[in-house]
Design a protein around this motif. Structure first.
Motif, mmCIF file in Angstrom:
data_model
loop_
_atom_site.group_PDB
_atom_site.id
_atom_site.type_symbol
_atom_site.label_atom_id
_atom_site.label_comp_id
_atom_site.label_asym_id
_atom_site.label_seq_id
_atom_site.Cartn_x
_atom_site.Cartn_y
_atom_site.Cartn_z
ATOM 1 N N VAL A 50 -2.983 12.618 6.319
ATOM 2 C CA VAL A 50 -3.006 11.609 5.263
ATOM 3 C C VAL A 50 -3.945 12.060 4.149
ATOM 4 N N THR A 51 -3.401 12.089 2.928
ATOM 5 C CA THR A 51 -4.204 12.458 1.764
ATOM 6 C C THR A 51 -4.869 11.233 1.162
ATOM 7 N N THR A 52 -4.071 10.204 0.859
ATOM 8 C CA THR A 52 -4.613 8.983 0.252
ATOM 9 C C THR A 52 -3.939 7.748 0.825
ATOM 10 N N ILE A 53 -4.690 6.654 0.803
ATOM 11 C CA ILE A 53 -4.162 5.329 1.101
ATOM 12 C C ILE A 53 -4.686 4.439 -0.017
ATOM 13 N N ARG A 54 -3.745 3.932 -0.841
ATOM 14 C CA ARG A 54 -4.176 3.111 -1.979
ATOM 15 C C ARG A 54 -3.239 1.932 -2.156
ATOM 16 N N GLN A 55 -3.763 0.876 -2.769
ATOM 17 C CA GLN A 55 -2.939 -0.295 -3.066
ATOM 18 C C GLN A 55 -1.940 0.070 -4.144
ATOM 19 N N GLU A 56 -0.733 -0.488 -4.016
ATOM 20 C CA GLU A 56 0.305 -0.221 -5.012
ATOM 21 C C GLU A 56 -0.082 -0.888 -6.326
ATOM 22 N N THR A 109 0.830 -1.190 0.000
ATOM 23 C CA THR A 109 0.000 0.000 0.000
ATOM 24 C C THR A 109 0.868 1.246 0.000
ATOM 25 N N VAL A 113 0.901 5.130 1.194
ATOM 26 C CA VAL A 113 0.257 6.138 2.030
ATOM 27 C C VAL A 113 0.876 7.482 1.650
ATOM 28 N N THR A 114 0.052 8.418 1.183
ATOM 29 C CA THR A 114 0.534 9.732 0.775
ATOM 30 C C THR A 114 0.059 10.776 1.769
ATOM 31 N N GLN A 149 -0.109 14.969 3.087
ATOM 32 C CA GLN A 149 -0.406 16.261 2.462
ATOM 33 C C GLN A 149 0.851 16.973 1.981
ATOM 34 N N GLN A 162 5.550 10.019 0.694
ATOM 35 C CA GLN A 162 4.877 8.753 0.432
ATOM 36 C C GLN A 162 5.583 7.641 1.195
#
Length: 74
Positions: A67-73, A25, A27-28, A30, A34
């Protein structure tokens, strides 16, 4: 059924289950930072932080509002 006939299918099932447990994952934050994690971070804690371990093994704790985004790689 003897133990040899049962052992192989159980080993295959265990391998498939373990392979599906890891979800890399990103995590980005603000500020543009990352973090690449081994697994999906724990949900927000009671005190408003996300806790996770990055790929180098370091424990990271960041405020949820940073935290701006949490997405799968990909």
């Amino acid at each position: 059924m003897n133990i040899r006939n049962l052992g192989f299918p159980l080993a295959v099932a265990a391998f498939i289950a373990l392979a599906g447990c890891s979800t890399p994952t990103v995590v980005t934050l603000q500020n543009g930072t990352q973090y690449l994690t081994k697994d999906m971070p724990k949900t927000r804690t009671k005190d408003g932080f996300f806790e996770f371990e990055d790929i180098s093994g370091a424990k990271v704790r960041v405020r949820a509002d940073e935290v701006t985004t949490i997405r799968q790689e990909d």
